[in-house]
Design a protein around this motif. Sequence first.
Motif, PDB file in Angstrom:
ATOM      1  N   PHE A   1       1.122  -6.749 -11.547  1.00  0.00           N
ATOM      2  CA  PHE A   1       0.563  -6.103 -10.354  1.00  0.00           C
ATOM      3  C   PHE A   1       1.118  -6.769  -9.107  1.00  0.00           C
ATOM      4  CE2 PHE A   1      -2.387  -9.412 -11.787  1.00  0.00           C
ATOM      5  CZ  PHE A   1      -2.687 -10.114 -10.635  1.00  0.00           C
TER       6      PHE A   1
ATOM      7  N   MET B   1      -6.160   1.340  -5.738  1.00  0.00           N
ATOM      8  CA  MET B   1      -6.144  -0.086  -5.398  1.00  0.00           C
ATOM      9  C   MET B   1      -7.420  -0.762  -5.911  1.00  0.00           C
ATOM     10  SD  MET B   1      -4.035  -1.972  -3.445  1.00  0.00           S
ATOM     11  CE  MET B   1      -3.451  -1.072  -2.028  1.00  0.00           C
TER      12      MET B   1
ATOM     13  N   THR C   1       0.818  -1.204   0.000  1.00  0.00           N
ATOM     14  CA  THR C   1       0.000   0.000   0.000  1.00  0.00           C
ATOM     15  C   THR C   1       0.857   1.261   0.000  1.00  0.00           C
ATOM     16  OG1 THR C   1      -0.149  -0.157   2.393  1.00  0.00           O
ATOM     17  CG2 THR C   1      -1.963  -1.089   1.132  1.00  0.00           C
TER      18      THR C   1
ATOM     19  N   THR D   1      -6.747   5.685  -3.923  1.00  0.00           N
ATOM     20  CA  THR D   1      -5.449   4.995  -3.942  1.00  0.00           C
ATOM     21  C   THR D   1      -5.182   4.256  -5.242  1.00  0.00           C
ATOM     22  OG1 THR D   1      -6.408   2.968  -3.051  1.00  0.00           O
ATOM     23  CG2 THR D   1      -5.574   4.577  -1.445  1.00  0.00           C
TER      24      THR D   1
ATOM     25  N   ARG E   1      -6.873  -7.811  -2.969  1.00  0.00           N
ATOM     26  CA  ARG E   1      -6.729  -6.516  -3.625  1.00  0.00           C
ATOM     27  C   ARG E   1      -5.358  -6.436  -4.272  1.00  0.00           C
ATOM     28  NH1 ARG E   1      -5.873  -2.182   1.331  1.00  0.00           N
ATOM     29  NH2 ARG E   1      -4.107  -3.254   2.254  1.00  0.00           N
ATOM     30  N   TRP E   2      -5.230  -5.522  -5.213  1.00  0.00           N
ATOM     31  CA  TRP E   2      -3.935  -5.376  -5.883  1.00  0.00           C
ATOM     32  C   TRP E   2      -3.726  -3.954  -6.348  1.00  0.00           C
ATOM     33  CZ3 TRP E   2      -7.962  -8.296  -7.922  1.00  0.00           C
ATOM     34  CH2 TRP E   2      -8.515  -7.862  -9.123  1.00  0.00           C
ATOM     35  N   GLN E   3      -2.442  -3.652  -6.548  1.00  0.00           N
ATOM     36  CA  GLN E   3      -2.036  -2.364  -7.102  1.00  0.00           C
ATOM     37  C   GLN E   3      -1.391  -2.664  -8.445  1.00  0.00           C
ATOM     38  OE1 GLN E   3      -2.489   1.079  -7.184  1.00  0.00           O
ATOM     39  NE2 GLN E   3      -1.918   1.211  -5.024  1.00  0.00           N
ATOM     40  N   GLU E   4      -1.912  -2.062  -9.508  1.00  0.00           N
ATOM     41  CA  GLU E   4      -1.347  -2.282 -10.833  1.00  0.00           C
ATOM     42  C   GLU E   4       0.042  -1.624 -10.892  1.00  0.00           C
ATOM     43  OE1 GLU E   4      -2.730  -4.199 -12.996  1.00  0.00           O
ATOM     44  OE2 GLU E   4      -4.921  -4.092 -12.802  1.00  0.00           O
TER      45      GLU E   4
ATOM     46  N   GLY F   1       0.922   2.111 -10.854  1.00  0.00           N
ATOM     47  CA  GLY F   1      -0.371   2.783 -10.712  1.00  0.00           C
ATOM     48  C   GLY F   1      -1.129   2.890 -12.032  1.00  0.00           C
TER      49      GLY F   1
ATOM     50  N   HIS G   1      -3.523   1.229 -14.637  1.00  0.00           N
ATOM     51  CA  HIS G   1      -4.475   0.120 -14.705  1.00  0.00           C
ATOM     52  C   HIS G   1      -4.394  -0.659 -16.014  1.00  0.00           C
ATOM     53  CE1 HIS G   1      -6.658   0.667 -10.873  1.00  0.00           C
ATOM     54  NE2 HIS G   1      -6.028   1.833 -10.948  1.00  0.00           N
TER      55      HIS G   1
END
Length: 613
Positions: A476, A432, A12, A430, A463-466, A469, A471
């Motif tokens: 990810f 996320m 995060t 975020t 959950r994930w973060q590409e 950031g 998309h």
Amino acid sequence: MQSRLSRRAALTGGMAVAAGFLTTSLAEAPAASAAPGRAVPRAADLLGFTPVPLSTADEIRVPVGYTATAFLPWGTPITGSFPQFVPGGNTAAEQEQQVGMHHDGMHYFPLERGPGGNERGLLVLNHEYTDEAYLQTGTATMPPAADWTLEMVRRSQAAHGVSVVEIHRGEGGRWAVARSRLNRRITATTPMSFAGPAAGHALLRTTADPDGIRPLGTVNNCSHGVTPWGTYLTCEENFNGYFRVEPGAYSPEQAALSSRYGVGGDRNLWATNDERFVVTPDEANEPNRFGWVVEIDPFDPGSTPVKRTALGRVKHEGAFVHVTKGGRVVVYTGDDQVNEYMYKFVSSGSWQSLRARGRSPLDEGTLYVARFDDDGSGHWLPLVHGQGPLTEANGFTDQGDVLVRTRLAASALGATRMDRPEWATVDPTTGMVYLTLTNNTSSAKVENAANPRKPNPWGHIIRWQEAGGDHAATTFEWDLFLLAGQGRSSGDGSTLADEDAFGSPDGLWADPDGRVWIQTDGTQPTGANDQMLAANPHRTDAADVPEIRRFLTGVVNCEVTGVVTTPDQRTMFVNIQHPGDGGGSTWPRLDGISTPRSATVIVTKDDGGVIGT
Ligand code: FEO
Ligand code: CA
Ligand code: CA
């Protein structure tokens, strides 16, 4: 599992550890989409209400200081001659002018810019399926299959699909249906078209539609999506159960496709009187014309809904749209079945430039399927004909074939088997992405780091973060947001505080402030009713678990699904689906009618404040 939970702080971007930083940045830089004219609340203060306890009562409960009112129940007249609802007593033609059954995904489109848009809008909602006993008789008694008539089939088909309803907020803050030319019912028989790479494909052709471009109707519309150009996406989930398959209907290749999607069962007895739902050797393709994402323009009641084949053919739970910084459209879409996959579609260019050239951003782009690796990294694998294993030599003839047989193509790519992907949402504060995995108690369940409990009767949220950031990225980083269940002290592996216990997460929506609303569909702790909670991912406790508060409890034997607010976030719409499924409910008890009816619940805060504060 522990490592996937404990690496959260890194994933995060220090969000959990640096809560002070985040609080400041949120307060100083309100999300562009937040309600105009007010400051975004500090992260620590996102949830301001007193949680409600679990409930088994046949009524909707919301926190002190909030009010919940039932609205738009199944059968509400909205078009034509506005026929009044009569339990078990409306014709198919009347049902076609009334709100359908079993409300699910939903969006509110304001009809004015500025404050007026909070008082006047189009509510667009899906009708996932029908309870034939209540539909045909108004009671829990199912008529015998031998008595099924074409009129009964047409009534059922008319109760499926989507409703578009103009609503106004009037006297005393009460919402009412407007007699608007925009009001519309889309059903299982509405003329539609195919677009994208599979349009016209041999696998989509039938005798009635030899060109494979003019399908009829949409069914089992579960969740939804909204495009930046103001259209509504409705998703065909369990379409497979509406067909009867005659012996010998399939070639071996067709049989493999049909069995992967589980076609058959004639669950609603449509095949008794409507040949379109009977699969025979001469008419084996009609099931291939379902399982798509359908685009509807709610502002043009004469428009033809379009099945966008580039988004693949699966049991689409939803089609959750996000726009990249470069203007590309990304659509996250889960395939809700045991061990099936998570997908995303990325448009080939910016949606504005594609539309300026008369192209649909949903027709041109790449569909990917997710692989969640055990080390917390993830990869989006492209479903592109000619790439990797998706070749002629492996039986994939062209891109249309890859899309009609999306599940088989995704398996060939080695995608990660999941515990039933349901809704996804992007936290606008975020970036996320959150995804509900509702549960998986199948003996065939595949255990992996992203789906760590076997069996998994309570479900979880990943959950994930590409990467970067972006998309549109093809990699990810993921972690487990929470493991649902009876609470930490129960020993069932749940990461929740005991008072926040819930199971079977399904509906999910990050509102403009970053509250993550979680709706349930299935078994709840202590046998309680389904519910809706709000999570604050920006505030975690010493055990790194997000703050969660229970906001609403549903009625007996319902599911809670579908949530949206007006732009000012001061009116919330929540759907209650199939109250009394299996008995026990008379909700919503409007107009002296005790037949249980799916309905939308309008929630307001008594002081006129933002919902959730
Ligand atoms: Fe229609 Fe997967 O819920
Ligand atoms: Ca669902
Ligand atoms: Ca579900």
